[in-house]
Every structure is written in C-alpha cells, then in structure tokens.
Design a protein around this motif. Structure first.
Motif, PDB file in Angstrom:
ATOM      1  N   PHE A  24       0.643  -1.062   0.026  1.00 18.25           N
ATOM      2  CA  PHE A  24       0.182   0.125   0.469  1.00 18.25           C
ATOM      3  C   PHE A  24       0.842   1.155  -0.755  1.00 18.25           C
ATOM      4  O   PHE A  24       0.673   2.182  -1.081  1.00 18.25           O
ATOM      5  N   ILE A  25       1.664   0.877   0.349  1.00 21.03           N
ATOM      6  CA  ILE A  25       3.068   2.839   1.157  1.00 21.03           C
ATOM      7  C   ILE A  25       3.603   2.732  -0.526  1.00 21.03           C
ATOM      8  O   ILE A  25       3.317   3.997  -1.225  1.00 21.03           O
ATOM      9  N   VAL A  26       3.962   1.596  -1.111  1.00 20.69           N
ATOM     10  CA  VAL A  26       4.474   2.117  -2.377  1.00 20.69           C
ATOM     11  C   VAL A  26       3.737   2.436  -3.635  1.00 20.69           C
ATOM     12  O   VAL A  26       4.010   3.367  -4.601  1.00 20.69           O
ATOM     13  N   TRP A  27       2.155   1.559  -3.079  1.00 21.10           N
ATOM     14  CA  TRP A  27       1.420   2.186  -4.489  1.00 21.10           C
ATOM     15  C   TRP A  27       1.107   3.977  -3.872  1.00 21.10           C
ATOM     16  O   TRP A  27       0.810   4.757  -5.539  1.00 21.10           O
ATOM     17  N   ALA A  35       4.393   8.549 -11.319  1.00 22.74           N
ATOM     18  CA  ALA A  35       5.343   8.336 -11.296  1.00 22.74           C
ATOM     19  C   ALA A  35       4.824   6.888 -12.871  1.00 22.74           C
ATOM     20  O   ALA A  35       5.768   6.811 -13.589  1.00 22.74           O
ATOM     21  N   GLY A  36       3.496   6.554 -12.965  1.00 26.22           N
ATOM     22  CA  GLY A  36       2.970   6.535 -14.108  1.00 26.22           C
ATOM     23  C   GLY A  36       3.742   4.946 -13.891  1.00 26.22           C
ATOM     24  O   GLY A  36       3.453   4.568 -13.219  1.00 26.22           O
ATOM     25  N   ALA A  42       7.814  -0.444 -12.136  1.00 25.13           N
ATOM     26  CA  ALA A  42       9.330  -0.551 -11.494  1.00 25.13           C
ATOM     27  C   ALA A  42       8.771  -0.912  -9.807  1.00 25.13           C
ATOM     28  O   ALA A  42      10.003  -1.282  -9.230  1.00 25.13           O
ATOM     29  N   LEU A  43       8.554   0.050  -9.383  1.00 28.89           N
ATOM     30  CA  LEU A  43       8.627   0.369  -7.382  1.00 28.89           C
ATOM     31  C   LEU A  43       8.284  -1.140  -6.952  1.00 28.89           C
ATOM     32  O   LEU A  43       8.461  -1.614  -6.225  1.00 28.89           O
ATOM     33  N   PHE A  44       7.172  -1.747  -7.597  1.00 31.37           N
ATOM     34  CA  PHE A  44       6.659  -2.988  -7.523  1.00 31.37           C
ATOM     35  C   PHE A  44       7.401  -3.965  -7.450  1.00 31.37           C
ATOM     36  O   PHE A  44       7.613  -5.406  -7.065  1.00 31.37           O
TER      37      PHE A  44
END
Length: 66
Positions: A24-27, A35-36, A42-44
């Motif tokens: 949830f924090i990354v989302w 971020a697009g 890339a983050l996930f």
C-alpha cells in the motif's frame, strides 16, 4: 498451544500484514509522485524481489533443517 507454535503463527500473520502494508505504501508513493505505469511497475518489481528473496530464504532454511 505452546510458545513456539504461537510465535510461528504470529510471525506468519504479522509478516503478511507488513508485506501488504508495504505494498500500500509503494502504491501510494507511486500515485502521489505521478510515477506512471513504468515507474509503478519498477517500484513493485523491487518490492516483489525483496519479498521473493525472503520467501526463498525461508524455504531454503526449512529444507536444510530436514
């Protein structure tokens, strides 16, 4: 239920919750930073690699104890 069984169950439950909370924090970070699609992916991917690494380590430790 002894302490070892309780600790194992508690770790499984709380670790699952922690991984979900990190997702949830990354989302939220990807959404707020705009971020697009590529940036969010890339983050996930990085978060997923860390989770998969932890799971592989856990499985290897269990296999090597047998």
């Amino acid at each position: 239920m002894n302490e070892a069984v309780f600790s194992q169950i508690a770790m499984l439950v709380f670790l699952t919750g922690l991984i979900g909370w990190m997702g949830f924090i990354v989302w939220d970070l990807a959404k707020k930073s705009q971020a697009g699609k590529f940036g969010t992916m890339a983050l996930f991917t990085v978060l997923g690699a860390g989770v998969v690494g932890f799971l592989i380590k856990t499985v290897l430790v269990e296999v090597m104890q047998i």
